[in-house]
Design an enzyme around this catalytic site. Structure first.
Site, PDB file in Angstrom:
ATOM      1  N   GLU A   1       3.420 -11.021   1.302  1.00  0.00           N
ATOM      2  CA  GLU A   1       4.221 -11.668   0.244  1.00  0.00           C
ATOM      3  C   GLU A   1       5.200 -10.669  -0.369  1.00  0.00           C
ATOM      4  O   GLU A   1       6.390 -10.954  -0.551  1.00  0.00           O
ATOM      5  CB  GLU A   1       3.304 -12.207  -0.867  1.00  0.00           C
ATOM      6  CG  GLU A   1       2.436 -13.381  -0.465  1.00  0.00           C
ATOM      7  CD  GLU A   1       1.094 -12.956   0.110  1.00  0.00           C
ATOM      8  OE1 GLU A   1       0.954 -11.795   0.574  1.00  0.00           O
ATOM      9  OE2 GLU A   1       0.175 -13.800   0.104  1.00  0.00           O
TER      10      GLU A   1
ATOM     11  N   GLU B   1     -12.777 -11.363  -8.327  1.00  0.00           N
ATOM     12  CA  GLU B   1     -12.582 -10.561  -7.122  1.00  0.00           C
ATOM     13  C   GLU B   1     -13.617  -9.434  -7.096  1.00  0.00           C
ATOM     14  O   GLU B   1     -14.020  -8.976  -6.044  1.00  0.00           O
ATOM     15  CB  GLU B   1     -11.157  -9.996  -7.101  1.00  0.00           C
ATOM     16  CG  GLU B   1     -10.690  -9.617  -5.716  1.00  0.00           C
ATOM     17  CD  GLU B   1      -9.206  -9.303  -5.674  1.00  0.00           C
ATOM     18  OE1 GLU B   1      -8.407 -10.256  -5.675  1.00  0.00           O
ATOM     19  OE2 GLU B   1      -8.857  -8.120  -5.658  1.00  0.00           O
TER      20      GLU B   1
ATOM     21  N   LYS C   1      -5.183 -11.857   4.014  1.00  0.00           N
ATOM     22  CA  LYS C   1      -3.997 -11.121   4.438  1.00  0.00           C
ATOM     23  C   LYS C   1      -3.793 -11.233   5.956  1.00  0.00           C
ATOM     24  O   LYS C   1      -2.675 -11.213   6.442  1.00  0.00           O
ATOM     25  CB  LYS C   1      -4.107  -9.645   4.030  1.00  0.00           C
ATOM     26  CG  LYS C   1      -3.945  -9.425   2.525  1.00  0.00           C
ATOM     27  CD  LYS C   1      -3.880  -7.954   2.171  1.00  0.00           C
ATOM     28  CE  LYS C   1      -3.720  -7.755   0.666  1.00  0.00           C
ATOM     29  NZ  LYS C   1      -3.481  -6.388   0.252  1.00  0.00           N
TER      30      LYS C   1
ATOM     31  N   HIS D   1      -7.158 -29.343 -27.551  1.00  0.00           N
ATOM     32  CA  HIS D   1      -6.631 -30.708 -27.400  1.00  0.00           C
ATOM     33  C   HIS D   1      -6.747 -31.187 -25.961  1.00  0.00           C
ATOM     34  O   HIS D   1      -6.119 -32.170 -25.587  1.00  0.00           O
ATOM     35  CB  HIS D   1      -5.183 -30.772 -27.880  1.00  0.00           C
ATOM     36  CG  HIS D   1      -5.082 -30.477 -29.345  1.00  0.00           C
ATOM     37  ND1 HIS D   1      -5.042 -31.453 -30.303  1.00  0.00           N
ATOM     38  CD2 HIS D   1      -5.086 -29.289 -30.004  1.00  0.00           C
ATOM     39  CE1 HIS D   1      -5.001 -30.889 -31.498  1.00  0.00           C
ATOM     40  NE2 HIS D   1      -5.028 -29.578 -31.345  1.00  0.00           N
TER      41      HIS D   1
ATOM     42  N   GLY E   1      -6.701  -2.320  -6.859  1.00  0.00           N
ATOM     43  CA  GLY E   1      -5.550  -3.124  -7.291  1.00  0.00           C
ATOM     44  C   GLY E   1      -5.768  -3.782  -8.644  1.00  0.00           C
ATOM     45  O   GLY E   1      -4.934  -3.700  -9.548  1.00  0.00           O
ATOM     46  N   ARG E   2      -6.909  -4.435  -8.807  1.00  0.00           N
ATOM     47  CA  ARG E   2      -7.150  -5.176 -10.055  1.00  0.00           C
ATOM     48  C   ARG E   2      -7.495  -4.256 -11.221  1.00  0.00           C
ATOM     49  O   ARG E   2      -7.688  -4.732 -12.350  1.00  0.00           O
ATOM     50  CB  ARG E   2      -8.239  -6.227  -9.841  1.00  0.00           C
ATOM     51  CG  ARG E   2      -9.553  -5.671  -9.303  1.00  0.00           C
ATOM     52  CD  ARG E   2     -10.440  -6.797  -8.793  1.00  0.00           C
ATOM     53  NE  ARG E   2     -11.638  -6.327  -8.109  1.00  0.00           N
ATOM     54  CZ  ARG E   2     -11.671  -5.957  -6.829  1.00  0.00           C
ATOM     55  NH1 ARG E   2     -10.559  -5.968  -6.113  1.00  0.00           N
ATOM     56  NH2 ARG E   2     -12.796  -5.575  -6.260  1.00  0.00           N
TER      57      ARG E   2
ATOM     58  N   LYS F   1       0.315  -1.263  -3.407  1.00  0.00           N
ATOM     59  CA  LYS F   1      -0.501  -0.101  -3.061  1.00  0.00           C
ATOM     60  C   LYS F   1      -0.338   0.243  -1.575  1.00  0.00           C
ATOM     61  O   LYS F   1      -0.082   1.365  -1.207  1.00  0.00           O
ATOM     62  CB  LYS F   1      -1.967  -0.424  -3.387  1.00  0.00           C
ATOM     63  CG  LYS F   1      -2.938   0.696  -3.177  1.00  0.00           C
ATOM     64  CD  LYS F   1      -4.297   0.304  -3.744  1.00  0.00           C
ATOM     65  CE  LYS F   1      -5.363   1.286  -3.312  1.00  0.00           C
ATOM     66  NZ  LYS F   1      -6.686   0.933  -3.832  1.00  0.00           N
TER      67      LYS F   1
HETATM   68  C1  G6Q Z   1      -6.913  -6.168  -5.937  1.00  0.00           C
HETATM   69  C2  G6Q Z   1      -6.740  -6.675  -4.596  1.00  0.00           C
HETATM   70  C3  G6Q Z   1      -5.452  -7.423  -4.356  1.00  0.00           C
HETATM   71  C4  G6Q Z   1      -4.220  -6.529  -4.195  1.00  0.00           C
HETATM   72  C5  G6Q Z   1      -3.090  -7.359  -3.640  1.00  0.00           C
HETATM   73  C6  G6Q Z   1      -1.827  -6.563  -3.474  1.00  0.00           C
HETATM   74  O1  G6Q Z   1      -7.861  -5.526  -6.303  1.00  0.00           O
HETATM   75  O2  G6Q Z   1      -6.942  -5.680  -3.665  1.00  0.00           O
HETATM   76  O3  G6Q Z   1      -5.194  -8.373  -5.347  1.00  0.00           O
HETATM   77  O4  G6Q Z   1      -3.882  -5.949  -5.406  1.00  0.00           O
HETATM   78  O5  G6Q Z   1      -3.467  -7.925  -2.429  1.00  0.00           O
HETATM   79  O6  G6Q Z   1      -2.006  -5.486  -2.626  1.00  0.00           O
HETATM   80  P1  G6Q Z   1      -0.917  -4.366  -2.506  1.00  0.00           P
HETATM   81  O7  G6Q Z   1      -0.777  -3.696  -3.834  1.00  0.00           O
HETATM   82  O8  G6Q Z   1      -1.386  -3.433  -1.442  1.00  0.00           O
HETATM   83  O9  G6Q Z   1       0.360  -5.056  -2.126  1.00  0.00           O
END
Ligand code: G6Q
Length: 554
Positions: free
Chosen positions: A225, A367, A518, A398, A281-282, A219
């Site tokens: 990462e 989250e 981050k 199990h 994001g989620r 986003k």
């Molecule tokens: C989700 C969070 C988080 C995010 C990641 C990746 O709701 O905000 O999990 O999706 O940190 O972020 P970017 O899409 O900006 O790389």
């Protein structure tokens, strides 16, 4: 309670949770219900197992094996009303900026709204924008799937690697695994998220660069990462293809809201698929972040998935709370979290394709509602988001089920199962479903000392073989794990989380804890890489760990 620091919102008109009448009534009521056993509740009402069920949009929920009475339900529903759930649902669907700390609308529901609907954000109807992106994704997916989109050397794409993390990874990977049955088997899909180089190295170890397409999903397009992995991918591609910079455009596309950074990376913004700040994001697996899903299952199935989401959105928006699946699920989890001290909640899909579903839900739930401050900025004086975890059945039986059956904790469970198998093999599916029903039965009713003795168990062994029972569970049954069914299931939990967050009066749509993560490592990276001994200003433990790492890596 501390003085509120948040800007006033409509929600601040609602009394603090513990002051709400229904909450106080639930506190008193819980004292009585805690002593009740599910055996008694079922014995007293022979129709309970039929009565406490609800079906909508093809999802059947049996919530009869919960430690609740009709009065519990009445009070929980009253709590939802007194908490302003109806108004808050309407506010979300209207595009109000209910994510107050980031001043954003929360409109994942717009991602699956039919073309003719209108949802306004700052006066602009966003539904046409959503469909524009969907059409662009469709055109691209078709080109890749029919071999028209070729790599640098003219070969069609055979390998697709999604690079993203958190919300830009967990949804895509879960959906790919869940819908594998519907996916193109001649295309390979891999998902790289971890900054641990092993993740990238293993993902591409058997791939030819000139047949590989990377989707950089981020986003912000600044996540450490993802950007590190994207740069490594570019180096890997250029090395394998002979250093032709122009190949990047054919082997990289981006999903992002940040066109400037996408262009800086060298991706043609014509090959960028956008989304908006009102998609968290989620909550983004059904946005362009789902491009890998569309490539795997095809645009038609992707749209069927969106339709599944939308059916549950409509159900959530319009159904009375007493027949509203996400509302009931949400209220039941509040009941155990706040009145039974349940620390966790297990998600147990009896469907191999849903093996990543618990991991996906962990982010969605924890989250969103892992918060200790209310929308008004006050510290809560009650417990919020439970820990979600789980594994697919029957494997869990199990291992950790022992603790649920005979341990000392209360662990409410959601069992998820499908009537039809996508891979009907002999007796497998009947056996699988028999286990679902048997587990929920055993958890609820247990086994008394009398029953154990009657089986001929010697006296000394009886206590070990007794099952207390009274462990609550929900059973969610759907017909078959299709793309539409997956959409329904995800929307069910998204709105369950919304219900919980509303009751707890928290902002389910920000993630300052993630933002902190981050920023933190950024300070230490140069200290690890510095050629000269850096001056460290951390605590003694962190300083020592950094020094030890520097010394040993030499
Ligand atoms: C989700 C969070 C988080 C995010 C990641 C990746 O709701 O905000 O999990 O999706 O940190 O972020 P970017 O899409 O900006 O790389």
């Amino acid at each position: 309670m501390a003085t509120p620091v948040a800007e006033p919102t409509p929600t601040t008109k609602i009394a603090p949770l513990t002051g709400i009448e229904a909450w106080k009534a639930l506190e008193a009521h819980a004292q009585q219900v805690r002593g009740l056993h599910l055996r008694t509740l079922f014995a007293d009402d022979p129709r309970r197992g039929e009565r406490l069920t609800v079906e909508a949009a093809g999802l059947f929920l049996d919530y009869s094996k919960n430690r609740i009475t009709d009065e519990t339900l009445r009070l929980l529903l009253e709590l939802a009303h007194q908490s302003g759930l109806r108004q808050r649902i309407d506010a979300m669907f209207r595009g109000e900026k209910i994510n107050i700390t980031e001043k954003r609308a929360v409109l994942h529901v717009a991602l699956r709204a039919p073309k003719n609907e209108s949802i306004l954000v700052d006066g602009e109807n966003v539904v046409p924008l959503v469909h524009e992106v969907l059409d662009k994704m469709t055109a691209f997916a078709n080109r890749v799937r029919n071999g028209e989109w070729t790599g640098h050397t003219g070969k069609p794409i055979r390998n697709i690697v999604n690079i993203g993390i958190g919300g830009s990874d967990l949804g895509p990977v879960m959906a790919y695994e869940a819908l594998r049955h519907f996916s193109r088997r001649d295309l390979n899909f891999r998902f790289v998220s971890n900054v641990d180089g092993t993740d990238f190295a293993e993902a591409v170890h058997d791939f030819e660069p000139d047949e590989t397409l990377f989707i950089v999903s981020s986003k912000t397009f600044t996540t450490l990462e993802t950007m590190t992995n994207a740069h490594t991918a570019r180096t890997w591609l250029l090395k394998g293809i002979g250093g032709h910079q122009s190949s990047v455009a054919k082997h990289f596309v981006a999903v992002s809201t940040n066109a400037v950074e996408v262009a800086k990376f060298g991706i043609d913004t014509a090959n960028m698929f956008g989304f908006w700040d009102w998609v968290g994001g989620r909550y983004s697996m059904d946005s362009a972040i789902g491009l890998s899903t569309m490539l795997a299952i095809g645009p038609e199935s992707f749209r069927a998935m969106l339709d599944g989401f939308h059916q549950v959105d409509e159900h959530f928006r319009t159904a009375p709370f007493e027949r509203n699946l996400p509302v009931l699920l949400g209220l039941l989890s509040v009941w155990y979290t706040d009145f039974f001290d349940a620390q966790t909640l297990a998600i147990l899909p009896y469907e191999q394709y849903l093996k990543r579903f618990p991991a996906y839900l962990q982010q969605l739930t924890m989250e969103s509602n892992g918060k200790h401050v209310t929308l008004s900025g006050n510290t809560v004086d009650y417990v919020t988001g439970p820990i979600y975890w789980g594994e697919p059945g029957t494997n869990g039986q199990h291992s950790f089920y022992q603790l649920i059956h005979q341990g000392t904790r209360l662990i409410p469970c959601d069992f998820i199962a499908f009537v039809k198998s996508l891979n009907p093999l002999g007796q497998h599916h009947d056996m699988l479903l028999a286990n679902v029903f048997a587990q929920t039965e055993a958890l609820a009713f247990g086994k008394t000392p009398e029953q154990v003795k009657a089986e001929g168990t010697p006296d000394w062994l009886v206590p070990h073989r007794v099952f207390e029972g009274n462990q609550p569970s929900n059973t969610i049954l759907a017909e078959e794990l299709t793309p539409a069914a997956l959409g329904k299931l995800v929307a069910l939990y998204e709105h369950c989380v919304f219900t919980q967050g509303t009751i707890w009066q928290v902002n389910s749509f920000d993630q300052w804890g993630v933002e902190l993560g981050k920023a933190l490592a950024q300070r230490i990276i140069p200290e690890l890489e510095s050629k000269t001994e850096p001056k460290l200003g951390h605590d003694s433990s962190t300083n020592n760990l950094i020094r030890r790492y520097r010394k040993q890596k030499e």
